[in-house]
Design an enzyme around this catalytic site. Structure first.
Site, PDB file in Angstrom:
ATOM      1  N   SER A  53      -9.748   2.060   2.575  1.00 12.82           N
ATOM      2  CA  SER A  53      -8.781   2.754   1.755  1.00 12.82           C
ATOM      3  C   SER A  53      -7.787   1.828   1.040  1.00 12.82           C
ATOM      4  O   SER A  53      -7.208   2.242   0.052  1.00 12.82           O
ATOM      5  CB  SER A  53      -7.997   3.739   2.607  1.00 12.82           C
ATOM      6  OG  SER A  53      -7.233   3.060   3.583  1.00 12.82           O
ATOM      7  N   LYS A  77       0.852  -1.205   0.000  1.00 13.61           N
ATOM      8  CA  LYS A  77       0.000   0.000   0.000  1.00 13.61           C
ATOM      9  C   LYS A  77       0.879   1.243   0.000  1.00 13.61           C
ATOM     10  O   LYS A  77       1.878   1.301   0.721  1.00 13.61           O
ATOM     11  CB  LYS A  77      -0.900  -0.022   1.239  1.00 13.61           C
ATOM     12  CG  LYS A  77      -1.904   1.108   1.310  1.00 13.61           C
ATOM     13  CD  LYS A  77      -2.803   0.951   2.531  1.00 13.61           C
ATOM     14  CE  LYS A  77      -3.893   2.009   2.569  1.00 13.61           C
ATOM     15  NZ  LYS A  77      -4.831   1.807   3.695  1.00 13.61           N
ATOM     16  N   SER A 114     -10.235  -0.339   6.658  1.00 11.03           N
ATOM     17  CA  SER A 114      -9.540  -0.175   5.383  1.00 11.03           C
ATOM     18  C   SER A 114      -8.859  -1.419   4.831  1.00 11.03           C
ATOM     19  O   SER A 114      -8.386  -1.398   3.692  1.00 11.03           O
ATOM     20  CB  SER A 114      -8.503   0.949   5.501  1.00 11.03           C
ATOM     21  OG  SER A 114      -9.142   2.194   5.474  1.00 11.03           O
TER      22      SER A 114
END
Lengths: 91, 484
Positions: free
Chosen positions: B158, B83, B182
């Site tokens: 996210s 990420k 997330s």
């Protein structure tokens, strides 16, 4: 509805420059969100406690001698001079 | 054979047998990324040179192990993605923000360092909502990540890039981060497995901070076993993150038979999509058929969780994001004086959602409002913790939905923050209590318009008590085979 002046005051505290359009949208969004927070008034009172198991084990202060990382970090600053980060005059 | 469809375990076996090399595997993934990324937009950065160099290193390590008649680590030579809020030394790390568009990570996050030590191959950095704030990646400054099951829909967020990359076989596994859902919510929407570990189980050193009392790094993978393999490599104490604990992951088999599974009634109240509810109820029924004892439980303070989260989260955000001041790193706007540098840089560098949360947090912490908002939210957080504590006196695990609805259309909720916030209504409460949870695919909702011909995935959430990842993973693995 939260006032324009209030949004401007908070924006200044938050160090955010907002356009007129952003201020208007912020008035609307913040009002809706803050209204939603009223829900918490219904919640029964309780004392917040920290369990022993949740307490962080604070690390000891250590002096870092890794100058390699220092240079790397200063390199990332947008404005620098002679190994220092340069800022606008403060006083 | 398409090497990118293999799980970590299968790929490891292939490397062991000499069926292919890590370089073969890495090249197959790089090709897949190049073919698909223009449609999915999962990768913000492809680290091809790093990946190939790591793959060659892994192949050498594997050859050496074989020559010595020894085994090599399960993650050695396996390609992954990270990420873009987690630092990989020497590579850009944007956190999905214009503020850090040209920021190069000066060091490795501990999670990345651990993967590198295992011999992992890093294919690139994957998309996230700006500073990990959002539930759809629509808040990324670099475009939305589309759902591989239907590219007119969001991948969730996210960690949407992390979930979509695994779902589309663009990485064997990925690292994500979870503050309010997330990891689990995008995993649910993309039909993959996402584990949010206990607060303190995995070091956050090198994760760009969102809300420090909640942030946690965890794996997204193709199946539960892979998620376990990655989690085992990540967990444990790190002197760079004072919240981490000593953690010896104890591999243990738990049986569904006789297991007390709590089903919170508040998670099936208004707002849940009927088809999602049916899939989750069906999963619970299957657990019952396998011998689990289903216990109706109540988490009465759940209704306050969202409000509590959107006070505590933004309050921490308003403090954590003060560091983006145009002085130390990232964007810096020219100005006459110091105050203007701050105002202009932050006004230009942050997107709408980040500004909104900084404003909420600043408001809640400002003089005169602190008691009504921040202090009250901390008290409510205690109520939520108490609910779970009481529940785990009665049950072993909790089964519930991850998201009230499957993947939604791009743009559908983008202009209405409150409706977007509701996407995390089932993932937030346990985060406030610091508990671990997993999302595993439980079924699909029909989607006749999907070009793929598939439905939209729905995830089952399994929540456990603190540091009981082994119980969650063992039961999740059994549920995974029951739900196939």
């Amino acid at each position: 509805m939260i006032s324009k002046e209030e949004v401007e005051k908070i924006a200044k505290l938050a160090r955010l420059e907002l356009s007129e359009k952003e201020i208007q949208k912020m008035q609307k969004d913040l009002s809706a969100i803050l209204d939603y927070f009223d829900l918490l008034k219904k919640a029964p009172p309780v004392k917040a406690t920290v369990n022993k198991s949740e307490k962080p084990n604070l690390r000891l202060d250590e002096v870092s001698c890794n100058s390699n990382i220092k240079d790397k970090l200063i390199d990332l600053a947008p404005n620098k001079k002679d190994g220092y980060i340069k800022v606008k005059q403060i006083l | 054979m398409d090497l990118t469809t293999l799980t970590i375990k299968q790929a490891h076996q292939g490397l062991k047998n000499g069926d292919f090399t890590s370089v073969d595997l890495t090249k197959a993934y790089l090709k897949k990324i190049k073919d698909l990324n223009k449609d999915i937009n999962a990768f913000l950065l492809i680290t091809e040179d790093l990946a190939l160099q790591q793959a060659e290193g892994a192949d050498k390590k594997i050859a050496l192990s074989k020559a010595e008649g020894q085994d090599f680590g399960t993650l050695c030579g396996i390609p992954c993605a990270v990420k873009d809020a987690i630092l990989v030394e020497g590579e850009k790390c944007t956190a999905g923000s214009k503020m850090l568009e040209n920021y190069t990570a000066p060091y490795n996050a501990t999670a990345v360092k651990k993967l590198k030590e295992e011999g992992a191959v890093i294919l690139g950095k994957v998309n996230t909502d700006e500073f990990t704030m959002g539930s759809s990646t629509e808040n990324s400054a670099f475009g939305v990540t589309k759902n591989p099951h239907d590219t007119t829909r969001v991948s969730g967020g996210s960690s949407g890039g992390s979930a979509a990359a695994v779902a589309a076989n663009m990485a064997c596994y990925t690292l994500g981060s979870d503050t309010g859902g997330s990891i689990r919510q995008p995993a649910s929407l993309c039909g993959v497995v996402g584990l949010c570990p206990t607060y303190g189980a995995v070091s956050r050193y090198g994760l760009i901070a969102h809300a420090s009392s909640l942030d946690q790094i965890g794996p997204i993978a193709k199946n539960v076993e892979d998620a376990k393999t990655v989690f085992k490599a990540l967990c444990g104490k790190d002197k760079m993150d004072a919240t981490t604990k000593e953690y010896d992951f104890e591999e243990k088999d738990f049986s569904l038979k006789g297991l007390k599974v709590g089903v919170p009634k508040e998670y099936f109240a208004k707002g849940i999509d009927k088809d999602v509810e049916k899939i989750i109820r069906n999963a619970i029924k299957k657990a019952e058929n396998a011998g689990a004892k289903i216990v109706d439980i109540s988490l009465p303070s759940s209704e306050y969780a969202l409000a509590c989260y959107y006070i505590i989260g933004p309050s921490e955000i308003s403090a954590n994001l003060a560091r983006f001041d145009g002085i130390r790193y990232g964007l810096s706007e020219p100005a006459q004086n110091l105050l203007e540098v701050y105002l202009k840089t932050r006004g230009k560098g942050f997107g709408a959602e980040v500004k909104r949360r900084i404003m909420i947090g600043t408001y809640c912490l400002s003089s005169g409002y602190y008691d009504a908002y921040y202090k009250k939210a901390q008290e409510v957080r205690q109520l939520i913790k108490n609910d779970f504590k009481e529940a785990f006196n009665k049950v072993d695990l909790i089964f519930c939905p991850v998201s009230p609805f499957p993947a939604f259309k791009i743009g559908e909720k983008a202009d209405d923050p409150m409706s977007m916030y509701l996407a995390d209504i089932y993932t937030i409460p346990m985060k406030l209590a610091g508990l671990p949870g997993i999302s595993i695919p439980a079924g699909e909702v029909g989607n006749p318009l999907a070009s793929s011909g598939h439905g939209l995935p729905v995830g089952l959430q399994i929540i456990g008590n603190h540091f009981q990842e082994n119980k969650i993973l063992s039961i999740a693995q059994q549920m995974e085979s029951l739900l196939k």
